[in-house]
Design a protein around this motif. Structure first.
Motif, PDB file in Angstrom:
ATOM      1  N   MET A 103       0.721  -1.324   0.395  1.00 41.97           N
ATOM      2  CA  MET A 103      -0.604  -0.160  -0.012  1.00 41.97           C
ATOM      3  C   MET A 103       0.844   1.467  -0.460  1.00 41.97           C
ATOM      4  O   MET A 103       1.908   0.810   0.870  1.00 41.97           O
ATOM      5  CB  MET A 103      -1.117   0.322   0.967  1.00 41.97           C
ATOM      6  N   LEU A 104       0.627   2.330  -1.033  1.00 38.96           N
ATOM      7  CA  LEU A 104       1.357   3.525  -0.421  1.00 38.96           C
ATOM      8  C   LEU A 104       0.946   4.561  -0.006  1.00 38.96           C
ATOM      9  O   LEU A 104      -0.632   4.193   0.585  1.00 38.96           O
ATOM     10  CB  LEU A 104       1.278   3.916  -2.220  1.00 38.96           C
ATOM     11  N   PRO A 105       1.534   5.386   0.614  1.00 42.39           N
ATOM     12  CA  PRO A 105       1.686   6.377   1.344  1.00 42.39           C
ATOM     13  C   PRO A 105       0.799   7.237   0.660  1.00 42.39           C
ATOM     14  O   PRO A 105       0.304   7.131  -0.852  1.00 42.39           O
ATOM     15  CB  PRO A 105       2.135   6.960   1.906  1.00 42.39           C
ATOM     16  N   GLU A 106       0.093   7.326   1.946  1.00 41.74           N
ATOM     17  CA  GLU A 106      -1.597   8.760   0.875  1.00 41.74           C
ATOM     18  C   GLU A 106      -0.361  10.164   0.612  1.00 41.74           C
ATOM     19  O   GLU A 106      -1.193  10.816  -0.185  1.00 41.74           O
ATOM     20  CB  GLU A 106      -2.270   9.439   1.416  1.00 41.74           C
ATOM     21  N   THR A 107       0.254  10.174   0.544  1.00 42.56           N
ATOM     22  CA  THR A 107       1.098  10.881  -0.072  1.00 42.56           C
ATOM     23  C   THR A 107       1.251  11.063  -1.379  1.00 42.56           C
ATOM     24  O   THR A 107       1.752  11.938  -2.478  1.00 42.56           O
ATOM     25  CB  THR A 107       2.901  11.753   0.836  1.00 42.56           C
ATOM     26  N   TYR A 108       1.847   9.564  -2.198  1.00 40.69           N
ATOM     27  CA  TYR A 108       1.461   9.205  -3.302  1.00 40.69           C
ATOM     28  C   TYR A 108       0.271   9.543  -4.093  1.00 40.69           C
ATOM     29  O   TYR A 108      -0.589   8.363  -3.846  1.00 40.69           O
ATOM     30  CB  TYR A 108       2.428   8.052  -3.687  1.00 40.69           C
ATOM     31  N   GLY A 109       0.218  10.256  -5.033  1.00 36.46           N
ATOM     32  CA  GLY A 109      -1.175  10.040  -6.032  1.00 36.46           C
ATOM     33  C   GLY A 109      -1.188  10.346  -7.743  1.00 36.46           C
ATOM     34  O   GLY A 109      -0.184   9.110  -7.246  1.00 36.46           O
ATOM     35  N   ALA A 110      -1.800  10.348  -8.646  1.00 36.90           N
ATOM     36  CA  ALA A 110      -2.115  10.024  -8.951  1.00 36.90           C
ATOM     37  C   ALA A 110      -0.718  10.513 -10.028  1.00 36.90           C
ATOM     38  O   ALA A 110      -0.301   9.730 -11.293  1.00 36.90           O
ATOM     39  CB  ALA A 110      -2.972  10.423 -10.036  1.00 36.90           C
ATOM     40  N   ASP A 111      -0.317  12.055 -10.349  1.00 32.47           N
ATOM     41  CA  ASP A 111       1.384  11.663 -10.664  1.00 32.47           C
ATOM     42  C   ASP A 111       2.194  10.764 -10.351  1.00 32.47           C
ATOM     43  O   ASP A 111       2.590  10.362 -11.437  1.00 32.47           O
ATOM     44  CB  ASP A 111       1.561  13.400 -10.304  1.00 32.47           C
ATOM     45  N   PHE A 112       2.567  10.652  -9.423  1.00 36.44           N
ATOM     46  CA  PHE A 112       3.754   9.070  -9.022  1.00 36.44           C
ATOM     47  C   PHE A 112       2.973   7.998  -9.532  1.00 36.44           C
ATOM     48  O   PHE A 112       3.715   6.926  -9.929  1.00 36.44           O
ATOM     49  CB  PHE A 112       3.883   8.889  -7.344  1.00 36.44           C
ATOM     50  N   LEU A 113       1.440   7.514  -9.727  1.00 36.98           N
ATOM     51  CA  LEU A 113       1.992   6.202 -10.413  1.00 36.98           C
ATOM     52  C   LEU A 113       1.903   6.266 -11.922  1.00 36.98           C
ATOM     53  O   LEU A 113       2.170   5.444 -12.343  1.00 36.98           O
ATOM     54  CB  LEU A 113      -0.137   6.504  -9.394  1.00 36.98           C
ATOM     55  N   ALA A 114       1.156   7.447 -12.307  1.00 30.21           N
ATOM     56  CA  ALA A 114       1.368   7.732 -13.801  1.00 30.21           C
ATOM     57  C   ALA A 114       2.200   7.289 -14.350  1.00 30.21           C
ATOM     58  O   ALA A 114       3.235   6.807 -15.397  1.00 30.21           O
ATOM     59  CB  ALA A 114       0.699   9.334 -14.670  1.00 30.21           C
ATOM     60  N   ASP A 115       3.838   8.298 -13.661  1.00 30.21           N
ATOM     61  CA  ASP A 115       5.268   8.190 -13.701  1.00 30.21           C
ATOM     62  C   ASP A 115       5.902   6.446 -13.985  1.00 30.21           C
ATOM     63  O   ASP A 115       5.959   6.260 -14.417  1.00 30.21           O
ATOM     64  CB  ASP A 115       6.107   9.123 -12.862  1.00 30.21           C
ATOM     65  N   ALA A 116       5.142   6.092 -12.735  1.00 30.44           N
ATOM     66  CA  ALA A 116       5.319   4.742 -12.592  1.00 30.44           C
ATOM     67  C   ALA A 116       4.945   4.173 -13.433  1.00 30.44           C
ATOM     68  O   ALA A 116       5.829   3.116 -13.870  1.00 30.44           O
ATOM     69  CB  ALA A 116       5.450   3.932 -10.714  1.00 30.44           C
ATOM     70  N   ILE A 117       3.897   3.955 -14.094  1.00 36.05           N
ATOM     71  CA  ILE A 117       3.485   3.528 -15.047  1.00 36.05           C
ATOM     72  C   ILE A 117       4.264   3.077 -16.065  1.00 36.05           C
ATOM     73  O   ILE A 117       4.794   3.030 -16.752  1.00 36.05           O
ATOM     74  CB  ILE A 117       1.868   3.059 -15.285  1.00 36.05           C
ATOM     75  N   CYS A 118       4.553   4.163 -16.563  1.00 33.47           N
ATOM     76  CA  CYS A 118       5.679   4.595 -18.175  1.00 33.47           C
ATOM     77  C   CYS A 118       6.800   4.702 -17.517  1.00 33.47           C
ATOM     78  O   CYS A 118       7.164   3.646 -18.579  1.00 33.47           O
ATOM     79  CB  CYS A 118       5.453   6.389 -18.228  1.00 33.47           C
ATOM     80  N   HIS A 119       6.622   4.312 -16.119  1.00 32.98           N
ATOM     81  CA  HIS A 119       8.495   3.928 -16.120  1.00 32.98           C
ATOM     82  C   HIS A 119       8.548   2.696 -16.147  1.00 32.98           C
ATOM     83  O   HIS A 119       9.253   2.494 -17.326  1.00 32.98           O
ATOM     84  CB  HIS A 119       8.897   4.276 -14.434  1.00 32.98           C
ATOM     85  N   MET A 120       7.415   2.022 -16.491  1.00 32.27           N
ATOM     86  CA  MET A 120       7.591   0.282 -16.253  1.00 32.27           C
ATOM     87  C   MET A 120       7.205  -0.007 -18.149  1.00 32.27           C
ATOM     88  O   MET A 120       7.969  -1.133 -18.166  1.00 32.27           O
ATOM     89  CB  MET A 120       6.148  -0.693 -15.735  1.00 32.27           C
ATOM     90  N   LEU A 121       6.645   0.983 -18.608  1.00 33.20           N
ATOM     91  CA  LEU A 121       6.495   0.512 -20.122  1.00 33.20           C
ATOM     92  C   LEU A 121       8.243   0.682 -20.770  1.00 33.20           C
ATOM     93  O   LEU A 121       8.494   0.047 -21.657  1.00 33.20           O
ATOM     94  CB  LEU A 121       5.324   1.950 -20.835  1.00 33.20           C
ATOM     95  N   ASP A 122       8.542   1.988 -19.816  1.00 34.84           N
ATOM     96  CA  ASP A 122      10.027   2.510 -20.666  1.00 34.84           C
ATOM     97  C   ASP A 122      10.448   0.693 -20.702  1.00 34.84           C
ATOM     98  O   ASP A 122      11.462   0.468 -21.605  1.00 34.84           O
ATOM     99  CB  ASP A 122      10.815   3.322 -19.626  1.00 34.84           C
ATOM    100  N   GLU A 123      10.833   0.565 -19.277  1.00 32.47           N
ATOM    101  CA  GLU A 123      11.822  -1.014 -18.875  1.00 32.47           C
ATOM    102  C   GLU A 123      11.102  -1.612 -19.623  1.00 32.47           C
ATOM    103  O   GLU A 123      12.014  -2.580 -20.230  1.00 32.47           O
ATOM    104  CB  GLU A 123      11.320  -1.268 -17.652  1.00 32.47           C
ATOM    105  N   CYS A 124      10.141  -1.880 -20.222  1.00 32.21           N
ATOM    106  CA  CYS A 124       9.384  -3.127 -21.366  1.00 32.21           C
ATOM    107  C   CYS A 124       9.894  -2.849 -22.759  1.00 32.21           C
ATOM    108  O   CYS A 124       9.238  -3.923 -23.832  1.00 32.21           O
ATOM    109  CB  CYS A 124       8.371  -3.786 -20.464  1.00 32.21           C
ATOM    110  N   GLY A 125      10.064  -1.374 -22.556  1.00 34.30           N
ATOM    111  CA  GLY A 125      10.278  -1.582 -24.366  1.00 34.30           C
ATOM    112  C   GLY A 125       8.931  -0.826 -24.825  1.00 34.30           C
ATOM    113  O   GLY A 125       8.972  -1.048 -26.363  1.00 34.30           O
ATOM    114  N   VAL A 126       7.959  -0.493 -24.546  1.00 35.90           N
ATOM    115  CA  VAL A 126       6.443   0.046 -25.089  1.00 35.90           C
ATOM    116  C   VAL A 126       6.534   1.349 -25.209  1.00 35.90           C
ATOM    117  O   VAL A 126       7.300   1.985 -24.479  1.00 35.90           O
ATOM    118  CB  VAL A 126       5.294  -0.616 -23.744  1.00 35.90           C
ATOM    119  N   GLY A 127       6.473   1.221 -26.268  1.00 35.15           N
ATOM    120  CA  GLY A 127       6.179   3.100 -26.613  1.00 35.15           C
ATOM    121  C   GLY A 127       4.933   4.095 -26.621  1.00 35.15           C
ATOM    122  O   GLY A 127       4.172   4.091 -25.949  1.00 35.15           O
ATOM    123  N   LEU A 128       4.456   4.046 -27.905  1.00 34.10           N
ATOM    124  CA  LEU A 128       3.014   4.240 -27.641  1.00 34.10           C
ATOM    125  C   LEU A 128       1.467   3.246 -26.827  1.00 34.10           C
ATOM    126  O   LEU A 128       1.847   2.313 -27.569  1.00 34.10           O
ATOM    127  CB  LEU A 128       2.193   4.502 -29.525  1.00 34.10           C
TER     128      LEU A 128
END
Length: 112
Positions: free
Chosen positions: A1-26
């Motif tokens: 569980m994430l602390p409540e200080t992490y919001g949608a911006d953090f999660l959006a960045d985390a998802i895009c980081h995961m996509l980068d790590e997997c080599g997914v672009g568009l």
């Protein structure tokens, strides 16, 4: 569980980081319920990597938070139409469609 200080911006960045790590672009972004805020944040922060993204809010008649489990045929049809770019007008199970846009973040004002 994430602390409540992490919001949608953090999660959006985390998802895009995961996509980068997997080599997914568009990607196509489809989100529902609480994930909608994250989907809009991805589109706002990373517009160049979103093919089809948040911009429409669709409601299915007589549906609640169990929609995906209870109305699988309608949900699958709506998702398929969205991803294929097909019109959503005139569907017998659809209640409403709204076009929405993420809020525009204004540049901070210069300090005096």
């Amino acid at each position: 569980m994430l602390p409540e200080t992490y919001g949608a911006d953090f999660l959006a960045d985390a998802i895009c980081h995961m996509l980068d790590e997997c080599g997914v672009g568009l990607v196509n972004v489809l989100a529902g319920s609480y994930g909608s805020a994250i989907g809009y944040e991805i589109a706002r922060r990373y517009p160049g990597r979103v093919g089809r993204g948040p911009g429409r809010h669709a409601e299915i008649r007589d549906a609640d938070h169990m929609l995906i489990l209870e109305r699988t045929a309608e949900t699958a049809d709506l998702i398929t139409r969205f991803l294929a770019g097909k019109p959503l007008d005139g569907l017998p199970y659809r209640r409403s469609i709204e076009r929405v846009a993420p809020a525009v973040r204004l540049a901070p004002s210069p300090e005096r």
